[in-house]
Design an enzyme around this catalytic site. Structure first.
Site, PDB file in Angstrom:
ATOM      1  N   CYS A 126      32.488  46.447  36.906  1.00 48.92           N
ATOM      2  CA  CYS A 126      33.318  47.503  37.479  1.00 48.92           C
ATOM      3  C   CYS A 126      34.808  47.347  37.193  1.00 48.92           C
ATOM      4  O   CYS A 126      35.414  48.201  36.557  1.00 48.92           O
ATOM      5  CB  CYS A 126      33.070  47.537  38.977  1.00 48.92           C
ATOM      6  N   LYS A 135      36.419  56.627  43.475  1.00 51.88           N
ATOM      7  CA  LYS A 135      35.678  55.438  43.053  1.00 51.88           C
ATOM      8  C   LYS A 135      36.480  54.592  42.085  1.00 51.88           C
ATOM      9  O   LYS A 135      36.699  53.396  42.305  1.00 51.88           O
ATOM     10  CB  LYS A 135      34.344  55.840  42.421  1.00 51.88           C
TER      11      LYS A 135
HETATM   12  N1  SAJ Z   1      38.306  38.403  41.855  1.00 57.02           N
HETATM   13  C1  SAJ Z   1      39.499  37.657  41.811  1.00 57.02           C
HETATM   14  N2  SAJ Z   1      40.291  37.655  42.923  1.00 57.02           N
HETATM   15  C2  SAJ Z   1      39.972  38.371  44.057  1.00 57.02           C
HETATM   16  C3  SAJ Z   1      38.749  39.134  44.085  1.00 57.02           C
HETATM   17  C4  SAJ Z   1      37.939  39.126  42.962  1.00 57.02           C
HETATM   18  O1  SAJ Z   1      39.822  37.000  40.806  1.00 57.02           O
HETATM   19  O2  SAJ Z   1      40.742  38.308  45.032  1.00 57.02           O
HETATM   20  C5  SAJ Z   1      37.453  38.430  40.656  1.00 57.02           C
HETATM   21  C6  SAJ Z   1      36.046  37.900  40.907  1.00 57.02           C
HETATM   22  O3  SAJ Z   1      35.993  36.511  40.694  1.00 57.02           O
HETATM   23  C7  SAJ Z   1      35.227  38.651  39.859  1.00 57.02           C
HETATM   24  C8  SAJ Z   1      35.942  39.991  39.772  1.00 57.02           C
HETATM   25  O4  SAJ Z   1      37.260  39.791  40.296  1.00 57.02           O
HETATM   26  O5  SAJ Z   1      35.291  38.000  38.602  1.00 57.02           O
HETATM   27  C9  SAJ Z   1      35.256  41.116  40.550  1.00 57.02           C
HETATM   28  O6  SAJ Z   1      34.987  40.644  41.815  1.00 57.02           O
HETATM   29  P1  SAJ Z   1      34.621  41.653  43.024  1.00 57.02           P
HETATM   30  O7  SAJ Z   1      34.602  40.839  44.249  1.00 57.02           O
HETATM   31  O8  SAJ Z   1      35.487  42.823  42.998  1.00 57.02           O
HETATM   32  O9  SAJ Z   1      33.113  42.040  42.681  1.00 57.02           O
HETATM   33  P2  SAJ Z   1      32.449  43.387  42.101  1.00 57.02           P
HETATM   34  O10 SAJ Z   1      33.096  43.765  40.856  1.00 57.02           O
HETATM   35  O11 SAJ Z   1      30.992  43.158  42.111  1.00 57.02           O
HETATM   36  O12 SAJ Z   1      32.719  44.449  43.267  1.00 57.02           O
HETATM   37  C10 SAJ Z   1      33.650  45.474  43.155  1.00 57.02           C
HETATM   38  C11 SAJ Z   1      33.948  45.896  44.592  1.00 57.02           C
HETATM   39  N3  SAJ Z   1      35.029  46.818  44.596  1.00 57.02           N
HETATM   40  C12 SAJ Z   1      35.973  46.731  45.551  1.00 57.02           C
HETATM   41  O13 SAJ Z   1      35.951  45.900  46.437  1.00 57.02           O
HETATM   42  C13 SAJ Z   1      37.058  47.768  45.494  1.00 57.02           C
HETATM   43  C14 SAJ Z   1      32.699  46.534  45.205  1.00 57.02           C
HETATM   44  O14 SAJ Z   1      33.019  47.072  46.471  1.00 57.02           O
HETATM   45  C15 SAJ Z   1      32.210  47.677  44.301  1.00 57.02           C
HETATM   46  O15 SAJ Z   1      31.053  48.256  44.822  1.00 57.02           O
HETATM   47  C16 SAJ Z   1      31.914  47.090  42.944  1.00 57.02           C
HETATM   48  O16 SAJ Z   1      33.107  46.568  42.397  1.00 57.02           O
HETATM   49  C17 SAJ Z   1      31.371  48.229  42.052  1.00 57.02           C
HETATM   50  O17 SAJ Z   1      30.152  48.203  41.814  1.00 57.02           O
HETATM   51  O18 SAJ Z   1      32.121  49.116  41.738  1.00 57.02           O
END
Ligand code: SAJ
Length: 458
Positions: free
Chosen positions: A279, A215
């Protein structure tokens, strides 16, 4: 099959999973939520058949209403309901403190309460994200001490992490493969059989430690890739090229030429204003903590720490872009009136946990004449001047700064903006606008990773 299920923690993970299991014939689910100042209101809200999670969340509100009306789901603050449970899921918050050390108060309290009430033969499942080793070395001893029962003998113990994402909570819960880690193989099998009731994707059986490590590694992988994209973005700015063009070309290299779209190995992530949420900002530290605390040899992880530093730097970089752009328009930062677009950490959600908008707001608030934040979904946020009225937020401002890629912002028209803003200045942290269109329309435009020939020395 009839099952009594208790879910501890009515948050972004607990509510969808409780509602999904309550939709299974014969399953009766009770959601337990502390009647705290911040979250106590959710209990009555849920029992009225309403979903406390805002933003765009397809299918969840209908499902909550359906299972409450059906009588298979209710919420309470009475933890003693655990005494009737066949399965207990723990979905409480597991933040890290300012020293990046896990803060397990909620997890310990929940484990003690479950231990006090749980009955023989129950299955306890931890779904919260934890440092590797936490199930065996923290949760299990507490459950055994307070119940007098043995894990793997008198009760089953499982670690199976959530993969939810705001905006697609139910979809991820049902259609994402799930890892189920048991304290013993029997615990694993019972966990797999249980999740089969709601998960339509593959279920991977394993042990608790491997599941815990997977995870935090999964999220750390994403955080490191975002940091790489952000670092490349800074380099592109200094070189005077557009990082999004570079990313398009980098991701165009197919692994399988017969099917170019399928490109598992090269998927450069998207640079931007920062990486927030519950996360990504904490899971790398949980991975490190598990290694430091339960690992068998000394080794200082570097990549995951440096990546966190880069992602945490992006709000400062946004402020630097604001300063440079306003300077071009002859506006000093101390005289500037600034509008920040987006307080949520993710597009079209109301989730503000560890949002990169807050450090930027604080940085600008310290120096500028006026800073106001607009967000279509976030209704209130202590210590931030926030409005849901977009025109009001933009009126007479010297610049607008995009931090969250809400759908509403992607439809903004440059001519309309020019008539509302005091100065035509756009700082784009989510590649919402086309730099050339902005400059043609007479705007000063600065975007993360968008370098212009004017800036470059080459
Ligand atoms: N972000 C970027 N660039 C990217 C992707 C995201 O700057 O290419 C930023 C987003 O704007 C945001 C942050 O990162 O501020 C997190 O975005 P996210 O899309 O990862 O959203 P979370 O944190 O809700 O989801 C993540 C996911 N983890 C992965 O894809 C490995 C999700 O699958 C998990 O379930 C979640 O964390 C969690 O609950 O752990």
């Amino acid at each position: 099959m009839n099952l009594e299920i208790v879910v501890l923690g009515m948050g972004y993970t607990g509510i969808p999973v409780a509602a999904m299991f309550a939709s299974v014939e014969g399953f009766n689910v009770i959601g337990v939520q502390r009647r705290s100042k911040r979250s106590g209101w959710k209990i009555d809200f849920l029992n009225a058949g309403r979903c406390p999670i805002g933003g765009e969340e397809p299918g969840l509100a209908d499902l909550v209403e359906k299972v409450v009306r059906k009588g298979s789901f209710r919420a309470t603050d009475d933890i003693s309901v655990c005494k009737e449970a066949n399965v207990i899921l723990i979905d409480v918050q597991t933040p890290v403190d300012e020293n990046h050390v896990p803060h397990y108060a909620s997890l310990r309290d929940a484990s003690q309460a479950v231990g006090r009430y749980m009955k023989e033969g129950v299955m306890v499942i931890i779904e919260s994200t934890v440092a590797p080793g936490t199930t065996k070395y923290i949760v299990k001893p507490i459950l055994e001490e307070f119940s007098g029962k043995k894990a793997g003998k008198d009760f089953n113990l499982v670690y199976s992490y959530e993969r939810v994402m705001v905006g697609r909570l139910l979809l991820n819960l049902i259609h994402m493969p799930r890892i189920v880690g048991g304290f013993t193989p029997e615990c694993t099998q019972r966990g797999v059989d249980f999740y089969r009731n709601i998960v339509k994707a593959e279920l991977f059986p394993t042990d608790c430690l491997t599941a815990e490590t997977s995870k935090v590694t999964e999220n750390t992988y994403r955080d490191v890739n975002i940091a790489f994209a952000n670092e490349v973005a800074l380099i592109c700015e200094s070189l005077g090229v557009n990082v999004h063009e570079v990313r398009r070309f980098v991701n165009s290299l197919p692994n399988d030429t017969s099917d170019p779209a399928r490109n598992p190995y090269r998927m450069m992530h998207i640079p931007g204003a920062g990486a927030g949420g519950h996360c990504l900002p904490k899971d790398p530290w949980l991975l490190k903590y598990g290694h430091d605390t339960y690992g068998s040899f000394e080794f200082a992880p570097k990549i995951l720490i440096e990546s966190r530093k880069i992602n945490d730097f992006m709000p400062q970089h946004m402020k630097n872009l604001v300063q440079k752009a306003l300077h071009e328009r002859g506006v000093k930062l101390r005289d500037a009136r600034v509008c920040i677009l987006g307080l949520a950490f993710l597009a079209d959600s109301d989730d503000t946990r560890n949002t990169p908008a807050l450090p930027l707001y604080n940085l600008l608030e310290d120096t500028c004449a006026e800073v106001v934040v607009h967000d279509p979904f976030v209704k209130e946020f202590e210590g931030v001047v926030l409005t849901n009225d977009l025109e009001d937020a933009l009126r007479n401002k010297d610049c607008m700064v995009i931090v969250t890629r809400h759908e509403d912002y992607t439809n903004l028209r440059l001519d309309r903006l020019k008539s509302i803003l005091a100065k035509p200045v756009i700082i784009d942290g989510r590649n919402v606008f086309n730099p050339n269109d902005c400059e043609k329309a007479g705007f000063t435009y600065r975007g993360v990773g968008i370098g212009t020939q004017k800036q470059a020395r080459v």
